[in-house]
Motif scaffolding. Structure first.
Motif, PDB file in Angstrom:
ATOM      1  N   VAL A  46       0.989  -1.271   0.006  1.00 45.68           N
ATOM      2  CA  VAL A  46      -0.261   0.018   0.099  1.00 45.68           C
ATOM      3  C   VAL A  46       0.850   1.254   0.182  1.00 45.68           C
ATOM      4  CG1 VAL A  46      -1.668   1.303   1.304  1.00 45.68           C
ATOM      5  CG2 VAL A  46      -1.784  -1.160   1.171  1.00 45.68           C
ATOM      6  N   ALA A  47       1.857   1.271   1.082  1.00 46.34           N
ATOM      7  CA  ALA A  47       2.558   2.617   1.179  1.00 46.34           C
ATOM      8  C   ALA A  47       3.892   2.337   1.840  1.00 46.34           C
ATOM      9  CB  ALA A  47       1.894   3.570   1.666  1.00 46.34           C
ATOM     10  N   GLY A  54      11.439  11.556   4.477  1.00 44.34           N
ATOM     11  CA  GLY A  54      11.271  12.378   3.026  1.00 44.34           C
ATOM     12  C   GLY A  54      11.022  11.729   2.103  1.00 44.34           C
ATOM     13  N   ARG A  55      10.902  10.307   2.060  1.00 39.79           N
ATOM     14  CA  ARG A  55      10.535   9.688   0.890  1.00 39.79           C
ATOM     15  C   ARG A  55       9.500   8.811   1.138  1.00 39.79           C
ATOM     16  NH1 ARG A  55      11.324   8.433  -4.708  1.00 39.79           N
ATOM     17  NH2 ARG A  55      11.030   6.138  -5.028  1.00 39.79           N
ATOM     18  N   GLN A  63      -2.622   5.512  -4.823  1.00 39.05           N
ATOM     19  CA  GLN A  63      -1.675   6.788  -5.111  1.00 39.05           C
ATOM     20  C   GLN A  63      -3.130   8.082  -5.407  1.00 39.05           C
ATOM     21  OE1 GLN A  63       1.554   6.859  -6.037  1.00 39.05           O
ATOM     22  NE2 GLN A  63       1.607   9.131  -5.837  1.00 39.05           N
ATOM     23  N   GLY A  64      -2.801   9.006  -4.709  1.00 37.83           N
ATOM     24  CA  GLY A  64      -3.424  10.282  -4.699  1.00 37.83           C
ATOM     25  C   GLY A  64      -4.557  10.264  -3.583  1.00 37.83           C
ATOM     26  N   ARG A  65      -4.807   8.962  -2.999  1.00 41.08           N
ATOM     27  CA  ARG A  65      -5.775   9.010  -2.079  1.00 41.08           C
ATOM     28  C   ARG A  65      -5.590   8.768  -0.558  1.00 41.08           C
ATOM     29  NH1 ARG A  65      -9.307   4.719  -2.210  1.00 41.08           N
ATOM     30  NH2 ARG A  65      -7.842   3.461  -3.384  1.00 41.08           N
ATOM     31  N   PHE A  66      -4.371   8.225  -0.622  1.00 40.25           N
ATOM     32  CA  PHE A  66      -3.716   7.857   0.844  1.00 40.25           C
ATOM     33  C   PHE A  66      -2.451   8.708   1.105  1.00 40.25           C
ATOM     34  CE2 PHE A  66      -5.026   3.246   1.154  1.00 40.25           C
ATOM     35  CZ  PHE A  66      -6.502   3.653   0.944  1.00 40.25           C
ATOM     36  N   ALA A  67      -2.295   8.929   2.312  1.00 44.45           N
ATOM     37  CA  ALA A  67      -0.998   9.822   2.863  1.00 44.45           C
ATOM     38  C   ALA A  67      -0.367   9.060   3.979  1.00 44.45           C
ATOM     39  CB  ALA A  67      -1.478  11.236   3.152  1.00 44.45           C
ATOM     40  N   LEU A  68       0.757   9.393   4.024  1.00 44.43           N
ATOM     41  CA  LEU A  68       1.927   8.591   5.138  1.00 44.43           C
ATOM     42  C   LEU A  68       2.525   9.777   5.797  1.00 44.43           C
ATOM     43  CD1 LEU A  68       2.039   5.518   5.886  1.00 44.43           C
ATOM     44  CD2 LEU A  68       3.924   5.489   4.186  1.00 44.43           C
ATOM     45  N   GLN A 102      18.737   7.017   4.343  1.00 42.88           N
ATOM     46  CA  GLN A 102      17.910   8.062   5.025  1.00 42.88           C
ATOM     47  C   GLN A 102      16.728   8.263   4.221  1.00 42.88           C
ATOM     48  OE1 GLN A 102      17.617  10.004   7.756  1.00 42.88           O
ATOM     49  NE2 GLN A 102      19.546   9.749   8.664  1.00 42.88           N
ATOM     50  N   ASP A 103      16.635   8.254   2.982  1.00 42.64           N
ATOM     51  CA  ASP A 103      15.669   8.521   1.854  1.00 42.64           C
ATOM     52  C   ASP A 103      15.283   7.139   0.920  1.00 42.64           C
ATOM     53  OD1 ASP A 103      16.684  11.870   2.297  1.00 42.64           O
ATOM     54  OD2 ASP A 103      14.860  10.896   3.022  1.00 42.64           O
ATOM     55  N   SER A 104      14.877   6.207   1.534  1.00 42.32           N
ATOM     56  CA  SER A 104      14.622   5.062   0.678  1.00 42.32           C
ATOM     57  C   SER A 104      13.591   4.298   1.412  1.00 42.32           C
ATOM     58  CB  SER A 104      15.799   4.214   0.343  1.00 42.32           C
ATOM     59  OG  SER A 104      15.320   3.198  -0.257  1.00 42.32           O
ATOM     60  N   CYS A 105      12.794   3.836   0.582  1.00 46.95           N
ATOM     61  CA  CYS A 105      11.855   2.783   1.055  1.00 46.95           C
ATOM     62  C   CYS A 105      11.447   1.713  -0.085  1.00 46.95           C
ATOM     63  CB  CYS A 105      10.621   3.232   1.821  1.00 46.95           C
ATOM     64  SG  CYS A 105       9.413   4.029   0.850  1.00 46.95           S
ATOM     65  N   VAL A 106      11.336   0.569   0.295  1.00 47.74           N
ATOM     66  CA  VAL A 106      10.781  -0.395  -0.786  1.00 47.74           C
ATOM     67  C   VAL A 106       9.872  -1.330  -0.395  1.00 47.74           C
ATOM     68  CG1 VAL A 106      13.244  -0.240  -1.955  1.00 47.74           C
ATOM     69  CG2 VAL A 106      12.783  -1.888  -0.293  1.00 47.74           C
ATOM     70  N   PHE A 107       9.182  -1.976  -1.314  1.00 56.40           N
ATOM     71  CA  PHE A 107       8.143  -3.036  -0.919  1.00 56.40           C
ATOM     72  C   PHE A 107       8.767  -4.418  -0.946  1.00 56.40           C
ATOM     73  CE2 PHE A 107       5.290   0.214  -0.404  1.00 56.40           C
ATOM     74  CZ  PHE A 107       5.063   1.345  -1.592  1.00 56.40           C
ATOM     75  N   ILE A 108       9.704  -4.641  -0.815  1.00 56.98           N
ATOM     76  CA  ILE A 108      10.330  -6.065  -1.021  1.00 56.98           C
ATOM     77  C   ILE A 108       9.849  -6.471   0.452  1.00 56.98           C
ATOM     78  CG2 ILE A 108      12.300  -7.509  -0.937  1.00 56.98           C
ATOM     79  CD1 ILE A 108      13.702  -5.373  -2.751  1.00 56.98           C
ATOM     80  N   ARG A 109       8.803  -7.555   0.267  1.00 58.03           N
ATOM     81  CA  ARG A 109       8.316  -7.889   1.637  1.00 58.03           C
ATOM     82  C   ARG A 109       9.134  -8.882   2.688  1.00 58.03           C
ATOM     83  NH1 ARG A 109       3.193 -11.179   0.132  1.00 58.03           N
ATOM     84  NH2 ARG A 109       3.585 -12.098   1.875  1.00 58.03           N
TER      85      ARG A 109
END
Length: 125
Positions: A46-47, A54-55, A63-68, A102-109
């Protein structure tokens, strides 16, 4: 331990804010991700939010409906869900992995080493 809260029943077009609180460890230095799983479907990203905040990355369907956002002082991450649709109905899980970037996130479960128990979100009229 991660604990989600804020789920519930909401009408289409409505909003909910989910919280992911950590206990026993500090979220500083951790990437936090949100995933969801609807009955009979694969778990979906999801996010996610980087350790600095920062990322942020979002799945296409939200996208465009959820915020984190994250509040490390409160040891909590928030997922604001707006314009909810029937297809957003699922159990929502937060998860965390330690990151040196610092500024990275990935969706690798498999990178996510801590998971919450999930909170149910139901969108229905």
């Amino acid at each position: 331990q991660l604990v989600e809260s804020g789920g519930g029943l909401v009408q289409p077009g409505g909003s909910l804010r989910l919280s992911c609180a950590a206990s026993g460890f500090s979220l500083e230095g951790y990437v936090i991700g949100w995933f969801r799983q609807a009955p009979g479907k694969e778990r979906e990203a999801v996010a996610c939010i980087s350790r600095s905040g920062g990322r942020k990355s979002f799945g296409e369907s939200v996208q465009g409906r959820f915020a984190l956002s994250r509040d490390d002082a409160q040891n909590t991450v928030y997922l604001q869900m707006n314009s909810l649709k029937y297809e957003d109905t699922a159990v929502y899980y937060c998860a965390a992995y330690a990151s040196g970037i610092q500024d990275s996130c990935v969706f690798i479960r498999v990178w996510y080493t801590s998971w919450g128990q999930g909170t149910q979100v139901t969108v229905s009229s």
